[in-house]
Design an enzyme around this catalytic site. Structure first.
Site, PDB file in Angstrom:
ATOM      1  CB  CYS A 125      35.948  42.760 -16.554  1.00 53.54           C
ATOM      2  SG  CYS A 125      34.898  41.354 -16.171  1.00 53.54           S
ATOM      3  CB  CYS A 156      35.627  46.612 -15.072  1.00 49.19           C
ATOM      4  SG  CYS A 156      34.817  46.781 -13.495  1.00 49.19           S
ATOM      5  CB  CYS A 192      34.723  30.701  -9.607  1.00 45.62           C
ATOM      6  SG  CYS A 192      34.617  32.395 -10.144  1.00 45.62           S
ATOM      7  CB  CYS A 249      40.189  36.928 -12.680  1.00 47.01           C
ATOM      8  SG  CYS A 249      40.383  36.118 -11.145  1.00 47.01           S
TER       9      CYS A 249
HETATM   10  N1  SAH Z   1      32.008  41.866  -9.993  1.00 48.44           N
HETATM   11  C1  SAH Z   1      32.810  41.436  -8.925  1.00 48.44           C
HETATM   12  C2  SAH Z   1      33.084  39.959  -8.942  1.00 48.44           C
HETATM   13  C3  SAH Z   1      33.444  39.315 -10.251  1.00 48.44           C
HETATM   14  S1  SAH Z   1      34.951  39.789 -10.979  1.00 48.44           S
HETATM   15  C4  SAH Z   1      34.097  42.244  -8.838  1.00 48.44           C
HETATM   16  O1  SAH Z   1      34.404  42.978  -9.783  1.00 48.44           O
HETATM   17  O2  SAH Z   1      34.757  42.146  -7.823  1.00 48.44           O
HETATM   18  C5  SAH Z   1      36.136  38.877 -10.023  1.00 48.44           C
HETATM   19  C6  SAH Z   1      37.545  39.469 -10.040  1.00 48.44           C
HETATM   20  O3  SAH Z   1      38.164  39.322 -11.316  1.00 48.44           O
HETATM   21  C7  SAH Z   1      37.562  40.951  -9.722  1.00 48.44           C
HETATM   22  O4  SAH Z   1      38.538  41.302  -8.784  1.00 48.44           O
HETATM   23  C8  SAH Z   1      37.896  41.521 -11.070  1.00 48.44           C
HETATM   24  O5  SAH Z   1      38.407  42.786 -10.973  1.00 48.44           O
HETATM   25  C9  SAH Z   1      38.860  40.513 -11.626  1.00 48.44           C
HETATM   26  N2  SAH Z   1      39.065  40.655 -13.063  1.00 48.44           N
HETATM   27  C10 SAH Z   1      38.173  41.055 -13.984  1.00 48.44           C
HETATM   28  N3  SAH Z   1      38.737  41.086 -15.221  1.00 48.44           N
HETATM   29  C11 SAH Z   1      40.018  40.690 -15.068  1.00 48.44           C
HETATM   30  C12 SAH Z   1      41.104  40.486 -15.994  1.00 48.44           C
HETATM   31  N4  SAH Z   1      40.980  40.682 -17.301  1.00 48.44           N
HETATM   32  N5  SAH Z   1      42.276  40.068 -15.470  1.00 48.44           N
HETATM   33  C13 SAH Z   1      42.408  39.816 -14.149  1.00 48.44           C
HETATM   34  N6  SAH Z   1      41.426  39.984 -13.249  1.00 48.44           N
HETATM   35  C14 SAH Z   1      40.233  40.408 -13.701  1.00 48.44           C
HETATM   36 FE1  SF4 Z   2      33.682  44.760 -13.287  1.00 50.47          FE
HETATM   37 FE2  SF4 Z   2      33.697  42.362 -14.443  1.00 50.47          FE
HETATM   38 FE3  SF4 Z   2      33.298  42.570 -11.775  1.00 50.47          FE
HETATM   39 FE4  SF4 Z   2      31.414  43.382 -13.506  1.00 50.47          FE
HETATM   40  S1  SF4 Z   2      32.160  41.294 -13.248  1.00 50.47           S
HETATM   41  S2  SF4 Z   2      32.129  44.495 -11.729  1.00 50.47           S
HETATM   42  S3  SF4 Z   2      32.615  44.205 -15.208  1.00 50.47           S
HETATM   43  S4  SF4 Z   2      35.149  43.100 -12.909  1.00 50.47           S
END
Ligand code: SAH
Ligand code: SF4
Length: 339
Positions: free
Chosen positions: A117, A114, A103, A331
């Protein structure tokens, strides 16, 4: 300077300037990409003078390993790397019975921010260079002693906001002269950047595209992903329909489950109605708690009810089981930590 920052023409030029025959290019490529050797000294068929020139001018890996952590289950390993400008990124290796996945991060931090995240919490510093993306894979594969079967762009950052370097790295990863990893085993996850999804459909790639959907209406989505006010769900879904029409590649939707925010039965019904006409799969991700997070991970009972409704509707549903949360490698837990 990373040898991977030079394209094949630049490398030929490098050999020429140093009065070295051009056939060395093939040898160097084989060592780096096929044999995954990351040290010029070990390239036994290269002349002493070539090794010396390479050593003085170039590096195979500019990433400095700062820390490596292994989850208790031994299935997840997290690497913390320092880049040449001292910024930190993380890469995760996930080992399952029939697949090994790396990854990768695509940015230092993330502009999207987000709410659930960790990657976005500390802001955004910069895009990763193509060579910094490839180096993550070379390094981890070297540790693993083989190339992974799958690559996912699900680490830190939003890959479609580093578009050119993402495309270039996918081409290098899948090129048979380089890493030769099938595009069908490469997944890009995006929060939904409409112009870039439109562009991506014309790149003629066979990769898997995942949309981080997380809500079935703009109201909830804008609350948990404030950035999404730039791209209404309707526009994203239309872009995905076009993407499917052109590429014939199924779409995967990711849906993080946040208790009492998007995990009720009504949410499941709305979600079904939203995606039922897509040729797609759905990956449910129960929230992995992060530091200072405002959300609650739903109980397994709530997750089961949500999942069962969608399975009964014949959607192709999977649940992402948390791997590596004891080392914050799950994630959304990848973050720029000071050590
Ligand atoms: N920026 C991209 C890719 C990286 S994040 C995106 O958002 O898709 C990869 C995945 O992890 C995404 O689906 C995201 O929503 C998820 N993710 C982020 N924070 C998380 C959390 N605290 N718990 C579970 N999944 C999470
Ligand atoms: Fe959202 Fe995290 Fe994916 Fe960035 S890396 S778009 S903050 S989930």
């Amino acid at each position: 300077m990373s040898i991977l920052s030079l394209n094949q023409e630049n490398l030929k030029e490098f050999l020429k300037i140093n009065n070295l025959p051009s056939f060395h290019l093939k040898q160097i490529n084989e060592w780096v990409f096929k044999k995954n050797v990351l040290n010029f000294e070990q390239m036994s068929n290269l002349s002493f003078s070539l090794k010396e020139k390479l050593n003085t001018n170039l590096k195979i890996s500019t990433l400095k390993l700062v820390k490596v952590e292994c989850a208790k289950n031994n299935e997840t390993k997290k690497y913390l790397f320092e880049l040449e400008d001292k910024k930190l990124i993380e890469t995760v290796l996930i080992i399952a019975p029939n697949r090994t996945t790396i990854c990768v991060s695509s940015q230092v931090g993330c502009t999207v921010g987000c709410k659930f995240c960790a990657s976005g919490k500390n802001g955004f510093f910069r895009n990763l260079k193509t060579y910094e993306i490839i180096e993550q894979i070379l390094f981890v594969a070297n540790d693993l002693k083989k190339y992974p079967s799958h690559i996912v762009f699900m680490g830190m950052g939003e890959p479609l906001l580093n578009y050119d370097n993402l495309i270039e790295s996918i081409k290098i990863l899948s090129n048979e002269n380089f890493l030769n990893i099938s595009q069908r085993r490469i997944t890009v996850s995006t929060v939904g950047i409409v112009p870039q999804i439109k562009k991506l459909k014309n790149e003629n790639l066979k990769i898997n595209l995942c949309l981080s959907l997380h809500a079935s209406n703009d109201e909830i989505r804008n609350k948990i992903i404030p950035f999404s006010k730039h791209f209404p769900l309707n526009d994203i879904l239309n872009a995905l329909k076009d993407y499917f029409e052109t590429t014939k590649r199924d779409i995967a939707f990711e849906y993080i489950l946040l208790e009492k925010i998007n995990d009720s039965l009504i949410d499941a019904q709305n979600l079904y109605n939203l995606i039922k006409n897509f040729q797609c799969s759905l990956n449910l991700i129960p929230y992995n708690p992060i530091d200072d997070g405002d959300f609650i991970k739903p109980s397994s009972k709530r997750v089961e009810i949500f999942k069962k409704y969608l399975i009964d509707k014949k959607l192709n549903v999977t649940q992402r089981y948390t791997k590596g949360d004891d080392i914050s490698a799950a994630c959304g837990q990848l973050v720029l930590k000071s050590i």
